[in-house]
Design a protein around this motif. Structure first.
Motif, PDB file in Angstrom:
ATOM      1  N   ASP A  79       0.814  -1.216   0.000  1.00 43.94           N
ATOM      2  CA  ASP A  79       0.000   0.000   0.000  1.00 43.94           C
ATOM      3  C   ASP A  79       0.846   1.263   0.000  1.00 43.94           C
ATOM      4  OD1 ASP A  79      -2.349  -1.551   0.158  1.00 43.94           O
ATOM      5  OD2 ASP A  79      -2.105  -1.726   2.335  1.00 43.94           O
ATOM      6  N   SER A 119       1.294  -3.048   4.204  1.00 43.54           N
ATOM      7  CA  SER A 119       0.241  -3.725   3.462  1.00 43.54           C
ATOM      8  C   SER A 119      -0.888  -4.074   4.410  1.00 43.54           C
ATOM      9  CB  SER A 119       0.785  -5.000   2.805  1.00 43.54           C
ATOM     10  OG  SER A 119      -0.253  -5.803   2.312  1.00 43.54           O
ATOM     11  N   SER A 120      -2.114  -4.003   3.921  1.00 44.01           N
ATOM     12  CA  SER A 120      -3.254  -4.392   4.750  1.00 44.01           C
ATOM     13  C   SER A 120      -3.341  -5.898   4.920  1.00 44.01           C
ATOM     14  CB  SER A 120      -4.551  -3.878   4.108  1.00 44.01           C
ATOM     15  OG  SER A 120      -4.692  -4.397   2.793  1.00 44.01           O
ATOM     16  N   SER A 121      -2.557  -6.623   4.138  1.00 41.02           N
ATOM     17  CA  SER A 121      -2.625  -8.084   4.172  1.00 41.02           C
ATOM     18  C   SER A 121      -1.447  -8.745   4.870  1.00 41.02           C
ATOM     19  CB  SER A 121      -2.709  -8.624   2.735  1.00 41.02           C
ATOM     20  OG  SER A 121      -3.816  -8.082   2.055  1.00 41.02           O
TER      21      SER A 121
END
Length: 371
Positions: A79, A119-121
């Motif tokens: 991101d 990262s959101s993951s």
């Protein structure tokens, strides 16, 4: 099958069913890691790669450095990426590949670069590397000429040398031999001498006002004396080895055998520091020091060279080749390296000597190739 075995098998089936329904292995979840509440339980993943510069790459301190980052192969989950230089965040990138231009610092040294991908993951992914910033100065090479030779105590393992009002103040080293001395230059006679505790290895000396400062090597303690009486008036403490010591105005200047020069106040509090580099790399083993007309001169231990250093930047401006200063016939098996620089500011005279040398020399220096 025995009854005990049937019962155990039934219990295992029941436990397995409970775990499957709860979606948990039975371990307590960390706060904030429930469903949709964070990523700390997700394995770390390589999110980015640095395209430039290479780790440990060398630049000149006036160069502009391009810090270029791209997504790692197979990753499309990044991101944003934070860019850090020397411990400070300078930019946040939201699209990759991308590059940040790092302006030249003008100061040599080791520079840390860091990229942190979010990262959101996945967990954040950090890449850290270092680059070397070399001096942009090509050091001038100097040669010396002997003006006069003075007698010097061959038993003096010279670690520090200062000129003041017609006398040398000399610090000597070696355990059991370390001392502080006031010496008559013409005769080499020791006028006053204070012997250090036999357990101490004396190092550099400096004169600040009416006080003489003397370092020791590995014991991290030094001493402050009254110049006239050699009576101890204070102790000083430091966190490094003690090697060379001089003064610059109201500051003390100290070396510790590395390429770092520290500037201290009269109470030995560190005010600032510089790293010493030339156009090829860092310059280590800086030993005895002397300030001469705004320039820091330093013996380089285990060599016959003196480095001339800009104290504001740490850049080496020149080298003096002192090879063959002490004639071969004056040397003995215990004769050690060149060490000891003193400056007579009133008469603009430079003095040098060495460890266990029978002579101390007044010299002049000129660039090589010049008459």
């Amino acid at each position: 099958m025995k009854k005990e075995t049937v019962f155990t098998f039934f219990i295992l089936l029941l436990v397995t069913a409970v775990i499957s329904c709860s979606g948990s292995s039975g371990k307590k979840a960390a706060p904030g890691t429930g469903k949709g509440e964070g990523i700390s339980s997700v394995p770390a993943r390589r999110l980015i790669e640095v395209l430039s510069p290479a780790d440990n790459e060398s630049f000149t301190c006036t160069d502009r450095i391009i810090f270029s980052v791209a997504r790692a192969a197979g990753n499309d989950k990044t991101d944003s990426v934070q860019i850090w230089v020397a411990g400070k965040r300078i930019s946040t990138l939201t699209s990759l590949p991308a590059a940040v231009e790092i302006p030249p610092s003008g100061m040599p040294g080791r520079l840390s670069l860091k990229a942190v991908a979010f990262s959101s993951s996945f967990k954040p992914h950090t890449l850290t590397l270092f680059v070397s910033l070399l001096s942009d100065i090509n050091p001038v090479l100097y040669r010396y000429s002997v003006v006069k030779a003075f007698p010097h105590d061959r038993r003096a393992y010279t670690q520090g040398l200062v000129w003041d009002q017609g006398f040398f103040y000399e610090g000597t080293g070696q355990t059991g031999e370390s001392s502080l001395r006031k010496v008559d230059p013409e005769s080499g006679k020791v006028i006053s001498q204070l012997n250090l505790d036999p357990s101490l290895f004396g190092e550099g000396v400096a004169l600040l006002g009416e006080r003489i400062y003397q370092l020791t090597w590995t014991t991290r303690v030094g001493f402050v004396y009254d110049k006239e009486t050699f009576s101890q008036v204070n102790k000083i403490y430091y966190q490094t080895q003690g090697w060379g010591l001089t003064t610059m105005g109201e500051k003390l200047v100290m070396s510790d055998g590395t390429n770092i020069i520290r500037f201290l106040d009269a109470d030995f509090n560190v005010l600032s520091s510089v790293e010493v580099w030339d156009n090829k790399g860092k310059v280590e083993n800086l030993n005895e020091l002397e300030m001469i007309e705004g320039e820091l001169w330093a013996n380089i231990w285990q060599t016959d060279r003196i480095a001339r250093i800009d104290p504001s930047t740490g850049k080496v401006t020149g080298y003096i080749d002192m090879g063959n200063l002490l004639p071969r016939e004056e040397r003995r098996p215990d004769t050690d390296v060149l060490n000891g620089i003193a400056w007579d500011e009133t008469h603009k005279r430079i003095f040098v000597t060495g460890k266990y040398w029978p002579k101390l020399y007044e010299i002049t220096v000129v660039p090589q190739g010049r008459n």
